[in-house]
Design an enzyme around this catalytic site. Structure first.
Site, PDB file in Angstrom:
ATOM      1  N   CYS A 212      30.286   3.320  43.670  1.00 46.67           N
ATOM      2  CA  CYS A 212      31.150   2.342  42.987  1.00 46.67           C
ATOM      3  C   CYS A 212      30.927   0.971  43.602  1.00 46.67           C
ATOM      4  O   CYS A 212      30.840   0.846  44.825  1.00 46.67           O
ATOM      5  CB  CYS A 212      32.612   2.760  43.135  1.00 46.67           C
ATOM      6  N   LEU A 213      30.840  -0.042  42.747  1.00 48.24           N
ATOM      7  CA  LEU A 213      30.647  -1.408  43.237  1.00 48.24           C
ATOM      8  C   LEU A 213      31.850  -1.879  44.056  1.00 48.24           C
ATOM      9  O   LEU A 213      31.724  -2.782  44.874  1.00 48.24           O
ATOM     10  CB  LEU A 213      30.396  -2.363  42.064  1.00 48.24           C
TER      11      LEU A 213
ATOM     12  N   GLN B  98      37.928  -4.189  37.973  1.00 52.10           N
ATOM     13  CA  GLN B  98      37.174  -4.482  39.192  1.00 52.10           C
ATOM     14  C   GLN B  98      36.967  -5.973  39.424  1.00 52.10           C
ATOM     15  O   GLN B  98      36.712  -6.401  40.542  1.00 52.10           O
ATOM     16  CB  GLN B  98      35.798  -3.799  39.146  1.00 52.10           C
TER      17      GLN B  98
ATOM     18  N   GLY C 128      27.676   0.221  35.359  1.00 52.98           N
ATOM     19  CA  GLY C 128      28.904   0.018  34.607  1.00 52.98           C
ATOM     20  C   GLY C 128      29.843  -0.891  35.373  1.00 52.98           C
ATOM     21  O   GLY C 128      29.687  -1.059  36.585  1.00 52.98           O
TER      22      GLY C 128
ATOM     23  N   HIS D 252      34.198   7.383  34.874  1.00 54.52           N
ATOM     24  CA  HIS D 252      34.419   6.599  36.097  1.00 54.52           C
ATOM     25  C   HIS D 252      35.071   5.252  35.753  1.00 54.52           C
ATOM     26  O   HIS D 252      36.033   4.831  36.401  1.00 54.52           O
ATOM     27  CB  HIS D 252      33.062   6.409  36.792  1.00 54.52           C
ATOM     28  N   GLU D 253      34.555   4.592  34.706  1.00 47.54           N
ATOM     29  CA  GLU D 253      35.093   3.274  34.316  1.00 47.54           C
ATOM     30  C   GLU D 253      36.493   3.395  33.719  1.00 47.54           C
ATOM     31  O   GLU D 253      37.353   2.546  33.966  1.00 47.54           O
ATOM     32  CB  GLU D 253      34.167   2.582  33.304  1.00 47.54           C
TER      33      GLU D 253
ATOM     34  N   HIS E  61      39.012   3.472  36.336  1.00 45.85           N
ATOM     35  CA  HIS E  61      39.335   2.133  36.856  1.00 45.85           C
ATOM     36  C   HIS E  61      40.436   1.475  36.021  1.00 45.85           C
ATOM     37  O   HIS E  61      41.358   0.868  36.567  1.00 45.85           O
ATOM     38  CB  HIS E  61      38.092   1.230  36.816  1.00 45.85           C
TER      39      HIS E  61
HETATM   40  O1  GNR Z   1      26.811   1.409  39.552  1.00 42.01           O
HETATM   41  C1  GNR Z   1      27.455   2.446  39.469  1.00 42.01           C
HETATM   42  N1  GNR Z   1      26.813   3.631  39.563  1.00 42.01           N
HETATM   43  C2  GNR Z   1      27.415   4.846  39.337  1.00 42.01           C
HETATM   44  C3  GNR Z   1      26.723   5.988  39.699  1.00 42.01           C
HETATM   45  C4  GNR Z   1      27.266   7.232  39.494  1.00 42.01           C
HETATM   46  C5  GNR Z   1      28.504   7.344  38.904  1.00 42.01           C
HETATM   47  C6  GNR Z   1      29.209   6.216  38.544  1.00 42.01           C
HETATM   48  C7  GNR Z   1      28.666   4.970  38.743  1.00 42.01           C
HETATM   49  S1  GNR Z   1      29.537   3.570  38.249  1.00 42.01           S
HETATM   50  C8  GNR Z   1      28.920   2.377  39.350  1.00 42.01           C
HETATM   51  C9  GNR Z   1      29.412   1.004  38.991  1.00 42.01           C
HETATM   52  C10 GNR Z   1      30.914   0.952  39.155  1.00 42.01           C
HETATM   53  O2  GNR Z   1      31.461   0.903  40.199  1.00 42.01           O
HETATM   54  N2  GNR Z   1      31.614   1.015  38.079  1.00 42.01           N
HETATM   55  O3  GNR Z   1      32.955   1.043  38.161  1.00 42.01           O
HETATM   56 NI    NI Z   2      33.454   1.890  40.026  1.00 41.22          NI
END
Ligand code: GNR
Ligand code: NI
Length: 225
Positions: free
Chosen positions: A146-147, A105, A100, A188-189, A192
């Site tokens: 998270c990236l 980001q 995601g 999670h997104e 952000h």
């Molecule tokens: O790549 C991602 N993997 C992930 C794994 C478990 C819970 C959430 C994520 S999101 C993350 C990509 C990202 O940072 N999205 O904001």
């Molecule tokens: Ni993230």
């Protein structure tokens, strides 16, 4: 120069296949010549194929960058530039092997999320102006990464299931009931977009450790460059 370093000196909009061909060019040409050739190829592609073949890998902000705290604004225009941003975000997400990516980001402060939680990496989902309508009482722990926080994986507790309302890129309204990884990823997104990072759920001690390590790594990288 190492081919990976050279890639970052090139313009933002580069035909996706070009990086693959770089190692062959680099022995023959200097970077000025490569730059000119790519510019020419881009002009050619724009004229004959329009914009859709030319995507860009965007720069991902890294925690603790203060821009990750900006609250994203609703999307009002469902236009062509928006579709280009979506294409760029998918390319950035796939190149970084993420499931995601939120616009925040990549320093775009609009309520826009791209997702693909399928193992085959062929189920694209775009959520514009997403809102959570319902959350389940039941909560679950899930390991998150998270990236924007590379190299760290920690357990976070969130509602197990959610009902989300969103618009797609044509501007039509949809609802989606999500559980499991998809539910975790959407939450999670959406965090952000509200300026929140999963690290915020961890203890102060862990937050400080992660901050210190990432700041240190960034300092090392800037010495190399
Ligand atoms: O790549 C991602 N993997 C992930 C794994 C478990 C819970 C959430 C994520 S999101 C993350 C990509 C990202 O940072 N999205 O904001
Ligand atoms: Ni993230």
């Amino acid at each position: 120069t190492h081919p990976m370093l050279l890639r970052y000196q090139l313009p933002r909009r580069v035909f996706p296949l070009l990086p693959v061909l770089f190692p062959f060019f680099i022995n023959l040409l200097n970077s000025v010549q490569i730059f000119c050739i790519i510019l020419l190829i881009q002009v050619f592609l724009q004229v004959f194929f329009g914009n859709f073949l030319i995507m860009a890998i965007l720069n991902i902000l890294q925690y603790p960058d203060s821009r990750l705290r900006i609250k994203a604004k609703p999307i009002e225009l469902f236009d062509k530039p928006l579709k280009e941003t979506i294409a760029d975000m998918f390319e950035t997400m796939y190149a970084s092997k993420g499931i995601g990516l939120a616009a925040t980001q990549v320093n775009i402060h609009k309520r826009l999320i791209v997702l693909d939680v399928s193992p085959e990496r062929d189920r694209q989902l775009v959520l514009l102006n997403p809102t959570v309508l319902k959350t389940s009482e039941e909560k679950k722990l899930h390991d998150e990464g998270c990236l924007s926080v590379p190299g760290f994986y920690e357990s976070v507790e969130r509602p197990d299931k959610i009902l989300v309302e969103y618009f797609n890129s044509d501007g039509s309204k949809h609802q989606l009931e999500a559980g499991g990884l998809l539910s975790v990823c959407i939450q999670h997104e959406m965090d952000h977009l509200n300026g929140k990072v999963f690290v915020d759920y961890l203890s102060r001690l862990k937050q400080h450790r992660i901050q210190k390590k990432l700041i240190k790594e960034k300092a090392k990288l800037s010495v190399i460059n």
